[in-house]
Design a protein around this motif. Structure first.
Motif, mmCIF file in Angstrom:
data_model
loop_
_atom_site.group_PDB
_atom_site.id
_atom_site.type_symbol
_atom_site.label_atom_id
_atom_site.label_comp_id
_atom_site.label_asym_id
_atom_site.label_seq_id
_atom_site.Cartn_x
_atom_site.Cartn_y
_atom_site.Cartn_z
ATOM 1 N N HIS A 253 0.802 -1.227 0.000
ATOM 2 C CA HIS A 253 0.000 0.000 0.000
ATOM 3 C C HIS A 253 0.835 1.278 0.000
ATOM 4 N N ARG A 254 2.015 1.262 0.586
ATOM 5 C CA ARG A 254 2.854 2.461 0.518
ATOM 6 C C ARG A 254 3.301 2.728 -0.917
ATOM 7 N N ASP A 257 0.260 3.980 -2.856
ATOM 8 C CA ASP A 257 -0.042 5.371 -2.534
ATOM 9 C C ASP A 257 0.939 6.315 -3.218
ATOM 10 N N HIS A 258 2.207 5.940 -3.263
ATOM 11 C CA HIS A 258 3.231 6.755 -3.931
ATOM 12 C C HIS A 258 2.878 6.977 -5.405
ATOM 13 N N SER A 285 -5.772 2.442 -0.365
ATOM 14 C CA SER A 285 -4.396 2.317 0.125
ATOM 15 C C SER A 285 -4.224 3.027 1.455
ATOM 16 N N LEU A 289 -3.372 1.715 5.317
ATOM 17 C CA LEU A 289 -2.243 2.244 6.075
ATOM 18 C C LEU A 289 -2.686 2.844 7.403
#
Length: 345
Positions: A253-254, A257-258, A285, A289
């Motif tokens: 998910h990081r 998200d990026h 995402s 988180l």
């Protein structure tokens, strides 16, 4: 010609929201498409002459249809695209044209069938989408237009993902990429990211990462060669979105998200349906988180565009993320509940 004639008109009336091809048939068609040499258009038909000016007119209208679909959703444009396909099919049946003009007309019919299929898919009419794409694939093949055929298979692959046939989706995506190995880098990057996405659906992270690396290399050369007009939407915003989709499926998910931050920063304003999709993806995402409030803000931003477009796929995405958020009983989720309910009502 028989497939086009049986599809333009009747398919738009087909309101069954499920696939009609038996399991494996679409993949078998894709692999046959890959292996068989395209026939050539030969004899001119009786009727009016189809000249370059008329062909230019049809080709120049295609971008407007794509833009309307991206802005209004499939439910708003599918009848319009079907009418255009019906007209082109009638010209193929009744008009008189050279072999070169015939190939151009078939390529136009193929792209219209692809757009009609995509609009039907977006509106939830899966059987109609299959019929359009099947006829469009044959039209592209008859015109010796491999790149357009590959793009049609790419669309069919995503439909298989959405209808939980991931193995067949992989075969379709693989055939699409193999059939367009000589296409411009932008087209290859588009097809490679779709192949990566099917690997992600299957949980095959190493294969997915390998394809994403290949797509990155192809995308780095995207501006060096001219691409078909239909591939222009696959810009860096859309590329970032497709990479994000892979990481979202792999639950990274990081990373997702990026990439979604990038696509939302670059997304053109006229692609309101896609922007709403990517806002919902980013909300998913962010929620995973642990930031419920931010996820609610993203969904709240997406909701007006979802309500304004006739896209069944986006309505379902909105309802799904809305249900997950309201389960948290967070003050932001309660406020979002009121907003979403009023918009959808």
């Amino acid at each position: 010609m028989a497939l086009l004639d049986e599809t333009a008109g009747p398919a738009v009336l087909d309101r069954r929201g499920f696939l009609i091809m038996q399991a494996g048939l679409a993949a078998a068609i894709a692999e046959r498409w890959l292996a068989v040499e395209p026939p050539k258009v030969n004899a001119a038909l009786q009727g009016g002459r189809v000249d370059a000016v008329l062909l230019d007119c049809f080709e120049q209208r295609l971008p407007a249809l794509r833009r309307m679909d991206a802005s209004l959703g499939g439910g708003s444009v599918r009848s319009l695209v079907d009418a255009e396909l019906r007209l082109v099919t009638d010209l193929l049946n009744q008009g008189s044209y050279s072999a070169t003009a015939g190939n151009r007309l078939l390529s136009i019919a193929a792209e219209l069938g692809r757009i009609a299929g995509w609009a039907s898919f977006d509106a939830g009419f899966h059987a109609a989408a299959e019929r359009y794409w099947f006829a469009a694939l044959h039209a592209a093949h008859s015109a010796s237009d491999r790149a357009t055929g590959a793009n049609i298979l790419k669309c069919m692959s995503l439909q298989r993902v959405d209808t939980e046939r991931p193995s067949e989706a992989l075969r379709l995506a693989d055939a699409a990429r193999a059939g367009a190995k000589h296409a411009p880098p932008r087209v290859r990057a588009m097809l490679t990211t779709r192949l990566a996405r099917t690997h992600a659906v299957l949980g095959e992270s190493l294969a997915c990462e390998k394809r994403l690396a290949e797509a990155d290399a192809e995308m780095s050369h995207a501006d060096e060669q001219p691409s078909p007009a239909w591939a222009s939407y696959f810009d860096h915003a859309e590329y970032a979105a497709q990479v994000a989709a892979c990481y979202l499926l792999l639950e990274r998910h990081r990373a997702s998200d990026h990439w979604l931050q990038q696509t939302l920063a670059l997304q053109p304003a006229e692609r309101s349906r896609d922007r709403a999709t990517y806002l919902i993806w980013r909300a998913e995402s962010v929620l995973n988180l642990g930031d419920v409030e931010h996820a609610c803000a993203l969904v709240s931003e997406a909701a007006p565009d979802v309500a304004a477009t006739r896209s069944v796929r986006n309505h379902r995405r909105l309802l799904d993320i809305h249900g997950r958020l309201t389960a948290h009983r967070h003050p932001a989720a309660l406020a979002l509940d009121e907003r979403v309910r009023s918009l959808l009502t």
